[in-house]
Design a protein around this motif. Structure first.
Motif, short mmCIF file in Angstrom:
data_model
loop_
_atom_site.label_atom_id
_atom_site.label_comp_id
_atom_site.label_asym_id
_atom_site.label_seq_id
_atom_site.Cartn_x
_atom_site.Cartn_y
_atom_site.Cartn_z
N PHE A 167 0.87 -1.18 0.00
CA PHE A 167 0.00 0.00 0.00
C PHE A 167 0.91 1.22 0.00
N MET A 168 0.80 2.06 -1.04
CA MET A 168 1.57 3.30 -1.12
C MET A 168 0.62 4.49 -1.17
N ALA A 169 0.93 5.54 -0.42
CA ALA A 169 0.11 6.75 -0.41
C ALA A 169 1.02 7.97 -0.34
N HIS A 170 0.60 9.05 -1.02
CA HIS A 170 1.49 10.21 -1.14
C HIS A 170 0.66 11.49 -1.32
N GLY A 171 1.11 12.56 -0.72
CA GLY A 171 0.52 13.86 -0.96
C GLY A 171 1.03 14.46 -2.25
N MET A 172 0.14 15.01 -3.05
CA MET A 172 0.54 15.53 -4.35
C MET A 172 1.29 16.85 -4.25
N GLN A 173 1.25 17.49 -3.07
CA GLN A 173 1.99 18.74 -2.86
C GLN A 173 3.14 18.53 -1.87
N ASP A 174 3.64 17.32 -1.76
CA ASP A 174 4.71 17.00 -0.81
C ASP A 174 5.99 17.73 -1.21
N PRO A 175 6.50 18.65 -0.36
CA PRO A 175 7.73 19.37 -0.69
C PRO A 175 8.99 18.63 -0.25
N VAL A 176 8.85 17.57 0.53
CA VAL A 176 10.01 16.84 1.06
C VAL A 176 10.37 15.66 0.17
N VAL A 177 9.39 14.83 -0.11
CA VAL A 177 9.56 13.71 -1.06
C VAL A 177 8.55 13.95 -2.19
N PRO A 178 8.97 14.49 -3.31
CA PRO A 178 8.02 14.83 -4.37
C PRO A 178 7.19 13.62 -4.80
N VAL A 179 5.93 13.88 -5.11
CA VAL A 179 5.03 12.79 -5.49
C VAL A 179 5.57 12.02 -6.69
N GLN A 180 6.33 12.69 -7.56
CA GLN A 180 6.90 12.00 -8.72
C GLN A 180 7.87 10.90 -8.28
N ALA A 181 8.57 11.12 -7.15
CA ALA A 181 9.48 10.10 -6.64
C ALA A 181 8.71 8.88 -6.17
N GLY A 182 7.62 9.11 -5.46
CA GLY A 182 6.79 8.00 -5.03
C GLY A 182 6.17 7.27 -6.20
N MET A 183 5.70 8.02 -7.19
CA MET A 183 5.06 7.41 -8.35
C MET A 183 6.05 6.58 -9.16
N GLN A 184 7.28 7.10 -9.32
CA GLN A 184 8.30 6.34 -10.04
C GLN A 184 8.58 5.02 -9.33
N SER A 185 8.67 5.07 -7.99
CA SER A 185 8.92 3.86 -7.22
C SER A 185 7.77 2.87 -7.38
N TYR A 186 6.54 3.39 -7.31
CA TYR A 186 5.35 2.55 -7.50
C TYR A 186 5.38 1.85 -8.85
N GLN A 187 5.70 2.61 -9.91
CA GLN A 187 5.71 2.03 -11.24
C GLN A 187 6.81 0.99 -11.40
N LEU A 188 7.97 1.23 -10.80
CA LEU A 188 9.06 0.26 -10.87
C LEU A 188 8.71 -1.02 -10.11
N LEU A 189 8.10 -0.86 -8.94
CA LEU A 189 7.71 -2.04 -8.17
C LEU A 189 6.67 -2.86 -8.92
N GLU A 190 5.72 -2.20 -9.54
CA GLU A 190 4.74 -2.92 -10.37
C GLU A 190 5.42 -3.62 -11.54
N SER A 191 6.44 -2.99 -12.12
CA SER A 191 7.09 -3.56 -13.30
C SER A 191 7.83 -4.85 -13.00
N VAL A 192 8.20 -5.06 -11.73
CA VAL A 192 8.86 -6.32 -11.38
C VAL A 192 7.89 -7.31 -10.75
N GLY A 193 6.59 -6.98 -10.75
CA GLY A 193 5.58 -7.94 -10.38
C GLY A 193 4.90 -7.77 -9.05
N PHE A 194 5.23 -6.71 -8.29
CA PHE A 194 4.59 -6.52 -7.00
C PHE A 194 3.15 -6.03 -7.18
N ASN A 195 2.30 -6.44 -6.27
CA ASN A 195 0.91 -5.98 -6.21
C ASN A 195 0.89 -4.70 -5.38
N VAL A 196 0.81 -3.56 -6.04
CA VAL A 196 0.90 -2.26 -5.37
C VAL A 196 -0.41 -1.50 -5.53
#
Length: 227
Positions: A167-196
């Motif tokens: 389960f991944m959750a992120h604020g779209m206005q996060d100034p500390v960890v940009p949402v794009q960083a979380g989204m990239q990680s989510y997409q990579l984890l899905e690409s190797v087969g994880f259920n995210v």
């Protein structure tokens, strides 16, 4: 074996069947998310044990070397180079040791869940790929996978099976960890087969929102009441 991390423990009943190891963010401690437990836990859930470890104190490069509780050093803001990977792997080993202790205490390995916010979430995501244990469920809030390209490539070459549900959750206005960083990680984890399961919240910064807690409660409830 090195000494176990100090922890703060909260139980929701006399006979916990599941244990949730919850990792705090940079500069916080194990008490940070304990107040969330009464809000998160639903009446029909089985008894739970929440373990909130305290990260070691270490100097942080981007904070001019100021020492604080942290799971690893943050060297720069670039996503691929941000994390001190030696520190990340040391923390993975420390959380593996906590899992060992919980299993020795009687918890079934499949009933050990990991959760983390920000830096703690980064360790939780790394645990999904590199833990000695087959971590079944991971909660990762306002966070990212350290060295995502290299870490997922290493995982692809390991031959391991991606059984973890995340389960991944992120604020779209996060100034500390940009949402794009979380989204990239989510997409990579899905690409190797994880259920995210991915959630992004408009207007939310580096914090939790009520809707996020509700979504997490729904996801956790499906796991905890399935049997």
């Amino acid at each position: 074996m090195s000494q176990l991390l100090e922890t703060h423990v909260v139980t929701t009943g006399p006979a916990p069947r599941y244990v949730v190891i919850w990792l705090h963010g940079l500069g916080a401690d194990g008490f940070d998310f304990a107040p969330l437990v009464p809000e998160l836990v639903a009446p029909d859930w089985p008894d739970l044990k929440f373990v909130f470890p305290h990260a070691p104190v270490r100097p942080i490069t981007i904070n001019n070397g100021y020492s604080m509780r942290a799971w690893y050093d943050i060297r720069e803001m670039d996503l691929e180079q941000r994390a001190d990977l030696e520190g990340v792997y040391a923390s993975v080993a420390q959380i593996d040791a906590l899992i060992d202790a919980e299993i020795a205490a009687g918890f079934a390995p499949e009933n050990v869940l990991l959760a983390g916010f920000s830096q703690g979430g980064a360790i939780a995501l790394t645990m999904a790929l590199q833990s000695r244990h087959a971590v079944p469920h991971v909660i990762a809030l306002s966070t990212y996978l350290p060295a995502p390209t290299a870490t997922t490539e290493q995982y692809r070459n390991s031959g391991r099976s991606p059984a973890t549900k995340i389960f991944m959750a992120h604020g779209m206005q996060d100034p500390v960890v940009p949402v794009q960083a979380g989204m990239q990680s989510y997409q990579l984890l899905e690409s190797v087969g994880f259920n995210v399961q991915w959630h992004a919240y408009p207007g939310l910064q580096h914090q939790l929102a009520q809707q996020e807690v509700t979504d997490l409660q729904r996801w956790l409830g499906a796991i905890l009441t399935a049997s």
